[in-house]
Design a protein around this motif. Structure first.
Motif, PDB file in Angstrom:
ATOM      1  N   MET A  45       0.822  -1.211   0.000  1.00  0.00           N
ATOM      2  CA  MET A  45       0.000   0.000   0.000  1.00  0.00           C
ATOM      3  C   MET A  45       0.856   1.261   0.000  1.00  0.00           C
ATOM      4  N   SER A  75      -4.420  -4.313   0.331  1.00  0.00           N
ATOM      5  CA  SER A  75      -5.626  -4.478   1.143  1.00  0.00           C
ATOM      6  C   SER A  75      -6.005  -5.953   1.262  1.00  0.00           C
ATOM      7  N   THR A  78      -3.525  -7.677   3.612  1.00  0.00           N
ATOM      8  CA  THR A  78      -3.828  -7.316   5.002  1.00  0.00           C
ATOM      9  C   THR A  78      -5.022  -8.110   5.517  1.00  0.00           C
ATOM     10  N   VAL A 130     -11.489  -1.917  -4.344  1.00  0.00           N
ATOM     11  CA  VAL A 130     -10.801  -1.445  -3.140  1.00  0.00           C
ATOM     12  C   VAL A 130     -11.799  -1.221  -2.009  1.00  0.00           C
ATOM     13  N   THR A 133     -13.158  -4.561  -0.699  1.00  0.00           N
ATOM     14  CA  THR A 133     -12.176  -5.260   0.143  1.00  0.00           C
ATOM     15  C   THR A 133     -12.075  -4.625   1.522  1.00  0.00           C
ATOM     16  N   LEU A 134     -12.060  -3.300   1.579  1.00  0.00           N
ATOM     17  CA  LEU A 134     -11.945  -2.602   2.864  1.00  0.00           C
ATOM     18  C   LEU A 134     -13.196  -2.805   3.724  1.00  0.00           C
ATOM     19  N   SER A 137     -13.076  -6.276   5.027  1.00  0.00           N
ATOM     20  CA  SER A 137     -12.044  -6.349   6.074  1.00  0.00           C
ATOM     21  C   SER A 137     -12.563  -5.771   7.382  1.00  0.00           C
ATOM     22  N   PHE A 160     -10.973   0.277   9.007  1.00  0.00           N
ATOM     23  CA  PHE A 160     -11.314  -0.293   7.702  1.00  0.00           C
ATOM     24  C   PHE A 160     -12.710   0.147   7.256  1.00  0.00           C
ATOM     25  N   ASN A 197      -6.566   8.424   4.514  1.00  0.00           N
ATOM     26  CA  ASN A 197      -5.602   7.331   4.361  1.00  0.00           C
ATOM     27  C   ASN A 197      -4.411   7.483   5.297  1.00  0.00           C
TER      28      ASN A 197
END
Length: 368
Positions: A45, A75, A78, A130, A133-134, A137, A160, A197
């Motif tokens: 990242m 991501s 992680t 993205v 996925t976040l 997560s 997240f 971020n």
């Protein structure tokens, strides 16, 4: 307060992510695969943020996509790290599907550029996976935080969720033809994106570092795990969770119980127990746990016990974990000190079961 420059903030986010990754690789290498994956994720990242900024131009070069793809890949790595930490085996098929999805995203982006697709559509192609996925997560970390009662994992879950929801809003903005603002470094969208971020990178990595440090202290016996002080009601819920995982996949069960073994608190000294106390401990064991106990006291490994009992090693680990939890000891030499009492308990149970039959035989014989 001095205003933050967007370029400086993005570069700072990238370098902080890389610095955390390198530091964690050095300090937490004994923790194992989960620590390596987390560091690798934030390394990707961090490089992604820097590469994205370095390649901004008009028109965008084809290499620009490497930055967002690195962030997406980081991501996913992680997320895999959280799964390994929680006791789940990393599935090969799912991992290959995710890698294929990353490659497909990059291919689709470049393919769309060949046909001069609108910038908003191009941004949505990158932002949608993205954000998904976040968000996933955040949900997954929240579930694990609920199971482990870890305030650090709760914090990571919140981070997240904030990132995921913000990226989802950016995706909607891109679909609404607002994607042109995402490329202008001085825009307000880039300003808030860089700030979120940066904050997420700091908070998530500090929380993860504290969690791994606590895990290592527990493993070395310097700190008692919080789960050991739970009430009986919480213990019951934990047992249900373990049963659910047991029904899922043997690989998951094996990893979960491996993690449970490292965090158990062993405190009972068999030399200080009376016969009555020993008997009370042994009466807590089920028949299966009693069989595992007898073999474990002989110093046999889980694989050997599984072969003798004609059972799976994962099942043996479950029974052994529960057995050691009930007895408060797991060293073979400690368990061996309970063997004589265990044998007497077993013989008394067998005598109780056979006594009526023995009494019946003489009566029948006399009647005949």
């Amino acid at each position: 307060m001095l205003p933050l420059d967007n370029v400086t903030t993005i570069y700072l986010t990238g370098f902080i992510a890389i610095a955390f990754a390198v530091t964690q690789l050095i300090l937490f290498r004994k923790k194992g695969f989960s620590a390596y994956l987390w560091a690798a994720g934030y390394l990707l990242m961090g490089l992604g943020y820097i590469v994205t900024l370095l390649n901004i131009a008009d028109p965008l070069p084809h290499t620009w996509v490497a930055g967002p793809i690195a962030v997406l890949m980081g991501s996913l790595v992680t997320l895999s790290s959280l799964g390994i930490w929680s006791g789940y085996a990393l599935p090969k098929k799912a991992s290959l599907i995710c890698l294929g999805g990353v490659a497909l995203t990059a291919t689709l982006f470049n393919f769309s550029r060949l046909f001069q697709a609108p910038l908003g559509s191009l941004e949505a192609i990158l932002l949608a996976p993205v954000s998904a996925t976040l968000i996933y997560s955040g949900w997954f970390a929240g579930v694990q935080a609920l199971k482990t009662r870890s305030k650090y994992i709760y914090l990571i879950s919140g981070v997240f969720w904030v990132q995921g929801v913000f990226m989802a809003l950016l995706t909607l903005g891109a679909l609404a033809a607002k994607g042109s603002d995402y490329i202008i470094v001085t825009s307000e969208v880039v300003y808030w994106t860089s700030l979120i971020n940066l904050g997420a990178t700091l908070v998530a990595n500090i929380a993860w570092s504290l969690q791994i440090s606590e895990d290592l202290l527990i493993k070395n016996g310097l700190v008692k795990p919080a789960l050991a002080e739970k009430s009986p009601a919480k213990d019951k819920s934990t047992e249900k969770t373990s049963f659910f995982n047991k029904e899922d996949k043997p690989a998951k069960e094996k990893s979960i119980n491996k993690k449970a073994d490292t965090t158990e608190t062993i405190s009972v000294n068999p030399d200080l127990l009376t016969d009555t106390e020993k008997l009370g401990l042994l009466e807590k064991l089920t028949d299966k746990e009693h069989e595992v106990f007898l073999l474990a006291a002989e110093g046999k490994k889980n694989g050997e016990i599984a072969s003798i009992l004609n059972s799976s090693e994962a099942s043996v680990k479950v029974h052994r974990s529960r057995m050691t939890g009930k007895l408060g000891m797991k060293k073979p030499e400690d368990l061996k000190k309970l063997i004589s009492k265990a044998v007497s308990v077993r013989e008394s149970k067998e005598a109780d079961q056979t006594l009526p039959a023995e009494n019946d035989s003489p009566d029948l014989f006399t009647k005949n």
